[in-house]
Design an enzyme around this catalytic site. Structure first.
Site, short mmCIF file in Angstrom:
data_model
loop_
_atom_site.label_atom_id
_atom_site.label_comp_id
_atom_site.label_asym_id
_atom_site.label_seq_id
_atom_site.Cartn_x
_atom_site.Cartn_y
_atom_site.Cartn_z
N LYS A 177 0.84 -1.20 0.00
CA LYS A 177 0.00 0.00 0.00
C LYS A 177 0.87 1.25 0.00
O LYS A 177 1.80 1.37 0.79
CB LYS A 177 -0.92 -0.03 1.21
CG LYS A 177 -1.88 -1.21 1.21
CD LYS A 177 -2.62 -1.37 2.52
CE LYS A 177 -1.72 -1.82 3.64
NZ LYS A 177 -2.43 -2.16 4.88
N THR A 208 -8.28 8.32 8.91
CA THR A 208 -7.75 7.14 8.24
C THR A 208 -7.53 5.97 9.21
O THR A 208 -6.85 5.00 8.87
CB THR A 208 -6.42 7.47 7.54
OG1 THR A 208 -5.49 8.00 8.52
CG2 THR A 208 -6.62 8.51 6.45
N GLY A 210 -7.85 2.64 10.84
CA GLY A 210 -8.40 1.35 10.43
C GLY A 210 -8.39 1.10 8.94
O GLY A 210 -9.00 0.13 8.48
N THR A 211 -7.67 1.92 8.17
CA THR A 211 -7.66 1.72 6.72
C THR A 211 -7.08 0.36 6.34
O THR A 211 -7.60 -0.31 5.45
CB THR A 211 -6.87 2.83 6.01
OG1 THR A 211 -5.58 2.97 6.63
CG2 THR A 211 -7.59 4.16 6.08
N GLY A 212 -5.99 -0.03 6.98
CA GLY A 212 -5.35 -1.31 6.64
C GLY A 212 -6.25 -2.49 6.94
O GLY A 212 -6.36 -3.43 6.13
N CYS A 213 -6.91 -2.45 8.10
CA CYS A 213 -7.83 -3.53 8.46
C CYS A 213 -8.98 -3.62 7.46
O CYS A 213 -9.33 -4.71 6.98
CB CYS A 213 -8.41 -3.28 9.86
SG CYS A 213 -7.20 -3.06 11.17
#
Length: 274
Positions: A177, A208, A210-213
Site C-alpha cells: 500500500k 484514516t 483502520g484503513t489497513g484492516c
C-alpha cells in the site's frame, strides 16, 4: 442449503470500532459475507492512540479456533494483530490443515498513530512462518520495509519489494500500500507473474484510522465469494478509497473510515459478488 459465504478474522480489538475485529466485521457485513472472529488481543485504543494491550491466553485462542473450524469452516481467513510467536505457531497449524482456504495476511506491526503493535522478536516469525502460507499479504510501506529489511522510497523500490516478498519470502501474492507516498496513493500488486498499479485519489483528511484492516477485510470478503486476488484487490482499492473519501468526522484524533462510504456515490452493493 448454505446461502452466504463466510469469512473469519483473527485479530485484536478496537473499542471505538474503527479498526481491528470491529472494522473487519463491518466490512464483511457490507460485502455480504457472514463474518466470524477469533480474538487474539484486547486493545485499549481510540483515535488518539493505543493505551494498553492484553494478549489472550494461547489456550483460549485455540478454543476459539476450534469452535469455528469444528462448526463453520470459513471460505476465507484474514489475520490482523498477532502479537506473539505462540499465537503465530498456533494459527499456522490451522492454516496448514486447510490450504485450499484463501488466507489474507495483514501484517499489523504499527498502528496509524505510530504505536507498535507487535513484539520485535515476532516480526521475523510472521515473515518466515505465516507469510509463505498467505494467498496475499497487504503491508503498508513501513511494514514492507520491516519484511524486506530495507528502506523503500518510490515506486521502483516498491516493485522490487513486491517481487522479493513473493519470489524470495514465499507469499502467493502481495499488494504494497502506497498511502505513505507523498504523491498519489499508488498500491503495487504482484502475483508472481505480473506487476499492477492501483492508483487512487489522495484526500486531505486525518480520518484514516483502520484503513489497513478495512482494505484487507474487503479483499478477504471478495476471496470468500470466489474472486481471484487481482479482482479482490481491485474492488478493495475502490472500497477503501470511498471509505476515506466520505469521512464520518468522529473522534478527537485520526478518525475512523466510513465503511458505507461506497454507498454514498452509488456504487452497486453487488459489485464483485460471485
Amino acid at each position: 442449503m448454505v446461502l452466504v459465504k463466510t469469512a473469519l478474522t483473527i485479530a485484536g480489538t478496537d473499542p471505538t470500532g474503527g479498526a481491528g475485529i470491529q472494522a473487519d466485521l463491518k466490512t464483511f457485513q457490507e460485502r455480504q459475507v457472514f463474518g466470524m472472529s477469533v480474538l487474539t488481543s484486547a486493545v485499549a485504543q481510540n483515535t488518539l492512540g493505543v493505551q494498553a494491550v492484553e494478549n489472550m491466553p494461547i489456550t483460549f485462542i485455540e478454543q476459539q479456533l476450534a469452535c469455528v473450524f469444528n462448526d463453520i469452516e470459513p471460505d476465507a481467513i484474514k489475520t490482523g494483530m498477532i502479537s506473539t510467536i505462540d499465537m503465530m505457531e498456533l494459527i499456522a497449524t490451522y492454516l496448514k490443515k486447510c490450504p485450499s482456504i484463501p488466507y489474507v495476511m495483514d501484517p499489523v506491526m504499527v498502528a496509524t498513530s505510530g504505536d507498535a503493535l507487535m513484539e520485535t522478536a515476532s516480526q521475523a516469525v510472521i515473515r518466515d512462518l505465516l507469510l509463505p502460507l498467505a494467498s496475499i499479504v497487504t503491508p503498508n510501506l513501513p511494514e514492507a520495509e520491516i519484511l524486506i529489511g530495507q528502506k523503500i522510497e518510490g515506486l521502483n523500490e516498491m516493485e522490487r519489494a513486491a517481487r522479493y516478498i513473493v519470489n524470495d519470502l514465499g507469499a502467493s501474492s502481495v499488494v504494497i500500500k502506497g498511502g505513505h507516498l507523498e504523491e498519489q496513493a499508488i498500491d503495487v500488486f504482484y502475483n508472481g507473474e505480473q506487476i499492477e498499479h492501483f492508483v487512487g485519489d489522495r484526500y486531505q483528511t486525518k480520518h484514516t484510522h483502520g484503513t489497513g484492516c478495512t482494505f484487507a477485510a474487503a479483499i478477504t470478503a471478495e476471496l470468500a465469494k470466489g474472486q481471484d486476488t487481482y479482482q479482490a484487490v481491485s474492488f478493495a482499492k475502490q472500497f477503501i478509497t470511498d471509505a476515506i473519501r466520505f469521512p464520518l468526522g468522529i473522534g478527537k484524533g485520526n478518525g475512523p473510515t466510513n465503511h458505507w462510504g461506497y454507498r454514498l456515490k452509488g456504487l452497486p452493493t453487488q459489485r464483485g459478488d460471485a
